[in-house]
Structure formats: C-alpha cells, structure tokens
Scaffold this active site. Structure first.
Site, PDB file in Angstrom:
ATOM      1  CG  ASP A 470      -7.709   3.947  -3.749  1.00 15.23           C
ATOM      2  OD1 ASP A 470      -8.226   4.823  -3.029  1.00 15.23           O
ATOM      3  OD2 ASP A 470      -7.068   2.973  -3.291  1.00 15.23           O
ATOM      4  CG  ASP A 540      -8.686   1.906   3.411  1.00 15.53           C
ATOM      5  OD1 ASP A 540      -9.346   1.334   2.531  1.00 15.53           O
ATOM      6  OD2 ASP A 540      -7.728   2.650   3.167  1.00 15.53           O
TER       7      ASP A 540
HETATM    8  C1  DGJ Z   1      -6.653   2.308  -0.351  1.00 13.43           C
HETATM    9  C2  DGJ Z   1      -7.917   1.522  -0.524  1.00 13.43           C
HETATM   10  O1  DGJ Z   1      -8.913   2.006   0.305  1.00 13.43           O
HETATM   11  C3  DGJ Z   1      -7.597   0.049  -0.267  1.00 13.43           C
HETATM   12  O2  DGJ Z   1      -8.765  -0.715  -0.327  1.00 13.43           O
HETATM   13  C4  DGJ Z   1      -6.605  -0.397  -1.286  1.00 13.43           C
HETATM   14  O3  DGJ Z   1      -7.169  -0.335  -2.558  1.00 13.43           O
HETATM   15  C5  DGJ Z   1      -5.346   0.452  -1.207  1.00 13.43           C
HETATM   16  N1  DGJ Z   1      -5.665   1.843  -1.299  1.00 13.43           N
HETATM   17  C6  DGJ Z   1      -4.377   0.084  -2.304  1.00 13.43           C
HETATM   18  O4  DGJ Z   1      -3.282   0.889  -2.339  1.00 13.43           O
END
Ligand code: DGJ
Length: 722
Positions: A470, A540
């Site tokens: 991430d 997201d």
């Molecule tokens: C952003 C990601 O896109 C989410 O799916 C998740 O992993 C969060 N970060 C966790 O902090």
C-alpha cells in the site's frame, strides 16, 4: 475493402520473420507489429521522421521516403512544420520536444541527426547525435503481435562536461495529419478513480500528468484517440497508448497550427532536472502504443491480451487470481489472532482461497497515528507471532496474505525516532503529514536496503504467499538534502526505480510470492508496476454502483485479470444499500474478493455467497483471461450495464448485466452478444434458470431478452459451446 485486407494478411510474413526492415534505398524503417505497421524514415537533413502508424501494410514499394516540409512563414520554420520522431529543443522547434538539454557552457540547442541503426529480431535501435556536441540518443522500438509498438530512449552524455536534461520523453505518437480527432482519458481522485473523459481535440496542448511522486488517482498514464469519423465500441480507428512508469509522468496531447496531432509521453518535466556526468546515461520509461480500426472494444482487448502475455509476471502461464478475503473493512486496525481466525473459518466455508490480513498487525499500530515503519508483529495481538494465524489459515485450505506499507513512516515509530533524516524533507522546513505519516525517501540507498531487508525477513520467516503493498499519501517537500543541490531533483526518478528494485529482488528471492499494488485504492496502476505485481486494488470505493463506472474506465486500459473487486458491507461509501447479489455480480466482472464482516452475516447471506463463489470459480478463467466485450455502458442514461467475456478457446462465454433502477416498467434493451461463432450452438443458462440451446447467430443477431426489473437488479448468463 475487407477481402483485400484479409488477403494482405495471408501474404504478409509471419510475426517475428522480418518484422522490422530497413529499406536502404528509400531510407525507411518498416516495423510490422501483428495487425499494424509503423513506418519511419530518414529525411534529407538526417532527421528521423514518423511516416505511418495504422493497419498492416504489406507492400514496401508503396511507401514513400521521408521529406522535409517547407516553412510556413518566418515564424514557423521547416524545423517545426516537419514532423520529427524525437526532436530535441533546437533550431526553432515549437512543438513538444522529446529532449531539452542545457550544456555546461550554457548552450540550450539540441538538433538530433541519424547516425546508425541496428535491427535485432523484434527490436530496432536507431542511434542519433546532436549536430555539434557528442550527446547521443538511442531510440529503441520493440514490436508485439497484438499490434503494440513499445518505444523508449537512452540518452548518453559523451561530452567531456556535465549536462542537464530538462525534458526526457519516451517518445511521440503522430496521427495522420488532420482535425476532428477526440481524446479519451482517465481522470479522478481518491475513491473516484478511472472516470472516463471523452472530448474533442482542439489546437493547443492538453497535459495529463502526475506531480505526486506516484502514478496518481488524479490521472492515469493511458489515453486513446479516435476519429475523425464516428467511432464506437465496435467500429472505427482508435490509437491508444500508455506509459510504464509509476513516478511523475506526463502525456502532452497536442494539435499544432498545421493540423498535426501528436502525443508526447515520458517523465514529467515539472520539477525535473537530471544531470548526466560524462559517460552517464538516462533510460526513459517504456511508452506502449497501439492501433485498431475496430473501435474501443478491440483496442482494449488487444491491450489486455498484450498485458497478460508480456507485462504481468508469469505471462500467459500465470495462475488465475485466487478469490481472496480481506479483513480491512471488517476489522480495520482491530486485528488479533483469534478474531482473524474466526473470520478465516467463515471465509473458508464460502470457498475463499486466500486470506489477507490488512493494516494493524505490527508495531504500535492501533489506529493511523503510529507504527508505520516498524514491521514487526505486535506481540499483544499475536502472541504466537504470525505463525499461529498462518497455521490456522493454512489448515483451512487457504494461503495467507499480509498488508504492508513499506514506503511510509509515522513520526510516532521506532524507525522515525532512529532515522528522522530518512523521511522526505527539506532542511529547516515543516514536514507535512498526511494520514499522520511521512514518506521515506526511497531514493536513498540506506532506506531502500532497510526496507528490502525487513520485507525479505518477513517473507522468509513466515509462509506469506501474498503482500498487499500500500501507499497512502503523495509526496510533499520532495527534498534529498544528502546529495548536492544540483542532484536533488533526481529523487523523483530514483525513488521509483528503487521501489521497483525492491519488488524485483523480493520476487527473485521468493519466486512464489505474489504482490498487489495498492495506493489508497487505484493510486498506483500503470504498466510499470504491472510488470512487477499480479494484481491491483482498483479503488477504496467499493460501492457497487460507483464501481461499475470505475471498472469501465479501468478496463479501457488494463486487463480485468489484475482488477481486484471486492464485495463489501452496506450501507457503504455513499450511504447506499444494494442487494448482496448485485454486489457479487458487479465484483465478479473482475477478480473477485470479499471484504464483508462475516460475523454479521445471516445464514442466507452465506448461502448466496457460497453459490456466487462456486459460480465465479466456474467462469473465472473466462473473466480473467477471455476477451471482454462491453455490451452496455454504465454511463448510459438507461441505467443498464452489461459486459460479456469470451474464453480464448471460444468454448465458454459469460455475460453480466445490471440495472440501476427500472422506470415506467420499461424492459431492459435486448442484448446482442459478440465474439461467438455464428455457426455454433450454445447451451445458454441464465443464473437460477433452465438451460436452452441457441445458435451463435441467434445470440448475436436476434439477441437475448433479459428480464431485469426493479432497483439494483443483476444477473449473469453462462454460454457454453456444445
Ligand atoms: C488503504 C487501502 O486502500 C485499504 O484497502 C486498506 O488497506 C487501508 N489502506 C489500510 O490502512
């Protein structure tokens, strides 16, 4: 016209045999890339001139040589009216240059002339040099059977002094001279990625770019140009391209006053200055270009196939994407061995194949204020280390995946306390936090080595099959105070190269390891990262209705195989509640994942999910590696959307159809399927229905009448060749 073209294909040499030729008399290069041909020539001034990119040509005698264009007026000299493949800024050039250089003596004039070339199989290198100084540029071309031409350049300083590159582009696509073209590109923001924009190209320059240090949610380094005649999903000429770069990038779409439409792509010129010492080189990122005369649908299909074969790790032999469960939306930071094991048991009962524990498992991470940088398991939450949970997950028949955010650091972390200087910053300036975190300057070798060592240890000591990598913020205060001021802007480039290097080394050392690229959703999706990761987190925003448009934009450019799509709880992003079946049938149009809090599910939810997971397993090879036909767009005011996937071997096809809201009792439009064999007979089964037998001709010409009504209705149709 058609039979002639077909006949031309039969006469054309097979791919790989003489796919690149130099016609010495005419001084013309012919590059055959599957169904397309790319032609370049050397004009009388020794400049490299683009001559053609379009449908395959077969007769070299037809090709004209390159010739310079006359000047238009004293204001537009021949240097700017003559299209050049890779012009330096010099000699009165007013279009976007490929290269802009300042020499140590202050000279800011670069005029590139052909020197030599070399053809090796499907690769061509054309060497050029400035007319005065020993500044050398190699233009590299590689052709692929899906009609794709890859370009990049290597710029080498052979002068005795340091020079500074102020623009280093990968290349330019030139369209046939004319007007009336249209541009399609993908724009957005966090939770609203890959929104399609379709607009007329007018005189001037339109810049698409990222200045954020990574690919960005805001714009994606892909474009398509269609026209001038009307173009649809199924008909008409489309040129398209994408950059393979996950750092600051730039695409300049330009229509000159002389009706030349050109797209220049490469490293962003914003905050860019790259010094080259004598003997040093800079290699630009790859720029992939394609063409089809069969509309946007075929443009995507050719690009998807190319990505599956040549970009994604493992190529065509790579595994199907497993169905994963991810704990983020269920538990956020509140993870521990017992809670995750409970979720894992429930996920396994659905037929899930991979269990991924998201954020919250390490250091002092209980919320987003602390812990990033400390990649050791939190002993209170996991008294048995990760091994306990992993053993549980494996005993349930799933493999285990783990979330990491390696490039980031919270000021409240042991790593930051030990190495505050590793964070990107300018001396004596504030360090702007976003989500309470700073970015490690990955351009630094010590930071890079540290992150590699930590990840390598994690993967070596635990049975981790998958990392979700991430990155939850963009760059600010992009300083690199440890190097000389003239070198500091190299941070942009070196950062991305070092991230690539870590992933490459990890994968080499752990060949079974799979990786997902995530940057708060779809902030790092491009052909540079896709060379190194198996899948991407699309957004997201998991609201199924929003996802339809995000997914439609995504699939213009990238293969559905890599597009992760989760079913999650409702009400979600917009406060909207959609039925579970609708959410599944939207997510099943890509690579399926589940992110619900399964502790809240009722028996009927489990039953439905089990059925959907089993159905997805039946069709996933077709969805992930088949040909995608976008039958009805979610942008259509009817609110009806449909996509069809046809397996490469033609034996199976699957259709998904969704309806936002029925009005006036109107039936949904008849669906005319595509890509089937007219003569074949198929067994056609609507989800929960009885099979009927229909010919390909009937399915494509008479079509399918689906009974979808009400709000958030969805179905799927399985089509199997008998
Ligand atoms: C952003 C990601 O896109 C989410 O799916 C998740 O992993 C969060 N970060 C966790 O902090």
């Amino acid at each position: 016209m058609r039979p002639l073209i077909l006949c031309a294909f039969l006469l054309a040499p097979a791919f790989g045999a003489d796919s690149i030729r130099f016609l010495a008399e005419k001084r013309v290069f012919v590059l055959d890339a599957g169904p397309n041909t790319y032609v370049l020539g050397l004009n009388e001034r020794g400049e490299i001139q683009p001559l053609y990119f379009g449908q395959r040509l077969w007769r070299d005698q037809d090709l004209p040589g390159a010739r310079t264009m006359p000047e238009w007026a004293s204001f537009d000299r021949t240097s700017t009216t003559t299209p050049q493949e890779y012009p330096g800024y010099g000699a009165g050039l007013f279009v976007e240059p490929g290269l802009k250089v300042t020499l140590q003596n202050g000279v800011r004039d670069t005029v590139l002339k052909y020197v030599s070339h070399e053809i090796k199989g499907d690769t061509l290198e054309i060497r050029a040099k400035d007319l005065g100084y020993d500044l050398q540029v190699s233009l590299f071309y590689h052709v692929y059977p899906q009609g794709i031409v890859e370009k990049h350049t290597v710029i080498t300083n052979k002068t005795p002094n340091v020079l500074t590159l102020e623009s280093a582009q990968s290349g330019t696509l030139h369209l046939p001279q004319g007007e009336g073209y249209r541009l399609t590109y993908l724009y957005g923001r966090w939770a609203g990625e890959t929104q399609m924009v379709h607009e007329a190209i007018n005189p001037g320059v339109k810049v698409l770019e990222s200045r954020r240090g990574n690919t960005s949610h805001q714009a994606n380094p892909w474009f398509a140009i269609d026209g001038p005649e009307p173009v649809s999903e199924t008909h008409g000429p489309v040129w398209f391209g994408a950059l393979g770069w996950s750092g600051n990038w730039r695409l300049a779409v330009e229509q000159t006053p002389h009706q030349q439409v050109r797209v220049t792509g490469g490293l962003n010129t914003f905050d860019f200055a790259h010094t080259l010492k004598p003997g040093e080189s800079l290699e630009t990122p790859p720029f992939y270009l394609g063409f089809t005369d069969q509309g946007f649908g075929e443009a995507s299909r050719a690009f998807h196939r190319f990505q599956r074969e040549y970009i994604l790790p493992g190529g065509l032999t790579s595994k199907a994407r497993p169905i994963l469960y991810n704990s983020w939306e269920a538990t956020t930071f509140d993870v521990n061995e017992q809670g995750q094991t409970e979720l894992a048991k429930k996920a396994a009962s659905l037929g899930v194949e991979r269990f991924v524990m998201d954020d919250g498992w390490f250091g002092a991470r209980n919320d987003d204020h602390a812990g990033l940088g400390d990649w050791t398991v939190n002993p209170k939450k996991f008294p048995n280390g990760l091994k306990g949970l992993i053993a549980n997950v494996k005993s349930l028949g799933m493999d285990f995946g783990l979330w990491v955010e390696p490039e980031m650091v919270n000021p409240n972390s042991d790593l930051y306390r030990a190495h505050p200087d590793w964070a990107m910053h300018f001396p004596d300036r504030p360090r702007s936090e976003a989500r309470n975190q700073l970015i490690l300057n990955m351009a630094r070798d010590d930071a890079k080595e540290h992150i590699f060592t930590v990840l390598d240890k994690l993967v070596s000591e635990n049975e981790i099959a998958f990392l979700k990598w991430d990155m939850n913020r963009n760059a600010s205060e992009p300083g690199w105070p440890e190097v000389a001021p003239a070198e500091q802007k190299k941070m942009w480039l070196q950062y991305t190269r070092n991230v690539y290097e870590i992933i490459d080394r990890l994968r080499k050392k752990h060949p079974g390891l799979e990786i997902e690229s995530c940057s708060g959703g779809g902030g790092r999706i491009d052909l540079g990262i896709l060379r190194r990761v198996d899948q991407v987190w699309t957004s997201d925003n998991t609201d199924a209705l929003d996802r339809l448009k995000i997914q439609e934009g995504y699939t213009q450019a990238y293969t559905p195989k890599a597009m992760m799509a989760w079913v999650t709880d409702v009400p979600n992003f917009n406060g909207r509640s959609t039925p579970l079946a609708f959410r599944f049938l939207v997510a099943m149009q890509g690579s399926l994942g589940i992110g619900n809090n399964l502790n809240h599910w009722k028996a009927e939810d489990f039953a439905l999910a089990k059925k959907m997971v089993a159905y997805y397993k039946q069709v996933r090879t077709t969805v992930q590696t088949g040909k995608l036909y976008r039958l009805a767009s979610p942008r259509d005011p009817s609110g009806f959307q449909s996509s069809q996937y046809v397996a490469e071997d033609g034996k199976q096809s699957v259709v998904f159809a969704t309806l936002h809201s029925q009005q006036y009792g109107r039936p949904v439009p008849i669906l005319h399927l595509q890509g089937l064999d007219e003569k074949a007979v198929y067994r056609v089964t609507v989800l929960d229905g009885r099979p009927v037998e229909l010919s390909g001709a009937s399915l494509m010409h008479r079509g399918l009448e689906l009974r979808l009504g009400g709000d958030y209705a969805a179905t799927s149709v399985l089509i199997e060749r008998i």
